[in-house]
Design an enzyme around this catalytic site. Structure first.
Site, PDB file in Angstrom:
ATOM      1  N   ASP A  36      -8.057   3.680   0.761  1.00 28.60           N
ATOM      2  CA  ASP A  36      -7.280   4.274   2.070  1.00 28.60           C
ATOM      3  C   ASP A  36      -8.062   4.688   3.251  1.00 28.60           C
ATOM      4  O   ASP A  36      -8.899   5.690   2.901  1.00 28.60           O
ATOM      5  CB  ASP A  36      -6.528   5.325   1.316  1.00 28.60           C
ATOM      6  CG  ASP A  36      -5.463   5.754   2.348  1.00 28.60           C
ATOM      7  OD1 ASP A  36      -5.495   5.405   3.490  1.00 28.60           O
ATOM      8  OD2 ASP A  36      -4.451   6.603   2.112  1.00 28.60           O
ATOM      9  N   CYS A  75      -1.724   0.623   7.245  1.00 29.57           N
ATOM     10  CA  CYS A  75      -3.163   0.415   7.396  1.00 29.57           C
ATOM     11  C   CYS A  75      -3.319  -0.792   6.519  1.00 29.57           C
ATOM     12  O   CYS A  75      -3.649  -1.907   7.289  1.00 29.57           O
ATOM     13  CB  CYS A  75      -3.954   1.709   6.910  1.00 29.57           C
ATOM     14  SG  CYS A  75      -3.630   3.148   7.997  1.00 29.57           S
ATOM     15  N   ARG A  76      -3.571  -0.668   5.247  1.00 31.52           N
ATOM     16  CA  ARG A  76      -4.106  -1.760   4.459  1.00 31.52           C
ATOM     17  C   ARG A  76      -3.195  -2.941   4.318  1.00 31.52           C
ATOM     18  O   ARG A  76      -3.512  -4.318   4.413  1.00 31.52           O
ATOM     19  CB  ARG A  76      -4.360  -1.131   3.070  1.00 31.52           C
ATOM     20  CG  ARG A  76      -5.577  -0.311   3.013  1.00 31.52           C
ATOM     21  CD  ARG A  76      -5.799   0.558   1.834  1.00 31.52           C
ATOM     22  NE  ARG A  76      -4.725   1.528   1.757  1.00 31.52           N
ATOM     23  CZ  ARG A  76      -4.445   2.446   0.741  1.00 31.52           C
ATOM     24  NH1 ARG A  76      -5.024   2.038  -0.471  1.00 31.52           N
ATOM     25  NH2 ARG A  76      -3.242   2.972   0.495  1.00 31.52           N
ATOM     26  N   SER A  77      -2.034  -2.740   3.947  1.00 34.49           N
ATOM     27  CA  SER A  77      -1.100  -3.903   3.489  1.00 34.49           C
ATOM     28  C   SER A  77      -0.609  -4.719   4.766  1.00 34.49           C
ATOM     29  O   SER A  77      -0.812  -5.808   4.708  1.00 34.49           O
ATOM     30  CB  SER A  77       0.147  -3.585   2.689  1.00 34.49           C
ATOM     31  OG  SER A  77       1.169  -2.617   3.418  1.00 34.49           O
ATOM     32  N   CYS A 137       0.836  -1.069  -0.019  1.00 33.02           N
ATOM     33  CA  CYS A 137       0.038  -0.118  -0.042  1.00 33.02           C
ATOM     34  C   CYS A 137       0.926   1.158   0.229  1.00 33.02           C
ATOM     35  O   CYS A 137       2.199   1.024  -0.420  1.00 33.02           O
ATOM     36  CB  CYS A 137      -1.006  -0.083   1.144  1.00 33.02           C
ATOM     37  SG  CYS A 137      -0.157   0.177   2.662  1.00 33.02           S
ATOM     38  N   ASN A 165       2.240   1.419   4.504  1.00 33.75           N
ATOM     39  CA  ASN A 165       2.308   0.205   5.142  1.00 33.75           C
ATOM     40  C   ASN A 165       2.196   0.138   6.759  1.00 33.75           C
ATOM     41  O   ASN A 165       2.694  -0.498   7.460  1.00 33.75           O
ATOM     42  CB  ASN A 165       3.865  -0.265   4.997  1.00 33.75           C
ATOM     43  CG  ASN A 165       4.286  -1.788   5.357  1.00 33.75           C
ATOM     44  OD1 ASN A 165       5.449  -1.955   5.853  1.00 33.75           O
ATOM     45  ND2 ASN A 165       3.019  -2.760   5.274  1.00 33.75           N
TER      46      ASN A 165
HETATM   47  P1  4NP Z   1      -2.032   2.806   3.976  1.00 32.60           P
HETATM   48  O1  4NP Z   1      -2.572   4.177   4.625  1.00 32.60           O
HETATM   49  O2  4NP Z   1      -1.240   3.223   2.675  1.00 32.60           O
HETATM   50  O3  4NP Z   1      -3.138   1.772   3.947  1.00 32.60           O
HETATM   51  O4  4NP Z   1      -0.768   2.438   5.211  1.00 32.60           O
HETATM   52  C1  4NP Z   1      -1.740   5.340   4.812  1.00 32.60           C
HETATM   53  C2  4NP Z   1      -1.076   5.533   5.991  1.00 32.60           C
HETATM   54  C3  4NP Z   1      -0.351   6.548   5.915  1.00 32.60           C
HETATM   55  C4  4NP Z   1      -0.543   7.818   5.004  1.00 32.60           C
HETATM   56  C5  4NP Z   1      -1.282   7.476   3.925  1.00 32.60           C
HETATM   57  C6  4NP Z   1      -2.109   6.342   3.771  1.00 32.60           C
HETATM   58  N1  4NP Z   1       0.155   9.085   5.056  1.00 32.60           N
HETATM   59  O5  4NP Z   1      -0.119   9.787   4.422  1.00 32.60           O
HETATM   60  O6  4NP Z   1       0.897   9.085   6.088  1.00 32.60           O
END
Ligand code: 4NP
Length: 155
Positions: free
Chosen positions: A124, A13-15, A8, A11
């Site tokens: 996201d 939340c989703r992955s 993702c 790294n």
């Molecule tokens: P992820 O979510 O890609 O599912 O881990 C996010 C985590 C942090 C951010 C964006 C998306 N960020 O902008 O910090």
């Protein structure tokens, strides 16, 4: 041996959610010795961090511990190492394709290709509420079942 990498943006939340769900299902299926998994982010904002607390809480409620996972950024070796490089959304997908040598492009796929639903992106949840994390789990659980079935057919 099959090696799967969930990717993702951050790294956190989703992955890592996908990795936590997938490892539980792999364990249940008794294939831990032949299926390897990891997760990473296309960005480096959260390297070394534990997953987002909201993701950890939502996953824990469904019986998937994930607080042991730590953020890392994708690296060039990942394209050599893994057989399946599974992007959570189209932005992650195009970032990976831009970075990977062309002969590895077939490994890079949208994770929800393995979903039984028509959804093709895991949205996201970072800037939204708790319900977004539950929806991520709904999508991830379903696609992990499809992915595991696919790997079992190949092994
Ligand atoms: P992820 O979510 O890609 O599912 O881990 C996010 C985590 C942090 C951010 C964006 C998306 N960020 O902008 O910090």
């Amino acid at each position: 041996m099959k090696k799967v990498l969930f990717v993702c943006l951050g790294n956190i939340c989703r992955s890592p959610t996908a990795e936590a769900v997938f490892r539980a299902k792999v364990k249940q299926s008794g294939l831990e010795q032949v299926i390897v998994h990891d997760s990473c982010g296309t960005a480096g904002y959260h390297v070394g961090e534990a997953p987002d607390r909201r993701a950890t809480q939502a996953a824990q409620k469904r019986g998937y511990p994930m607080s042991d996972l730590r953020g890392r950024q994708v690296c060039d070796e990942d394209f050599e190492e893994f057989d399946y490089i599974l992007a959570m959304d189209r932005s992650n997908y195009s970032d990976l394709k831009r970075r990977a040598p062309e002969h590895h492009h077939p490994k890079i796929q949208l994770f929800l290709k393995y979903s039984s639903t028509d959804e093709r992106e895991v949205p996201d949840p970072y800037y939204g509420g708790a319900e977004g994390f539950d929806y991520v789990l709904d999508l991830v659980e379903d696609a992990c079942d499809g992915l595991l079935q696919r790997l079992q057919d190949e092994l």
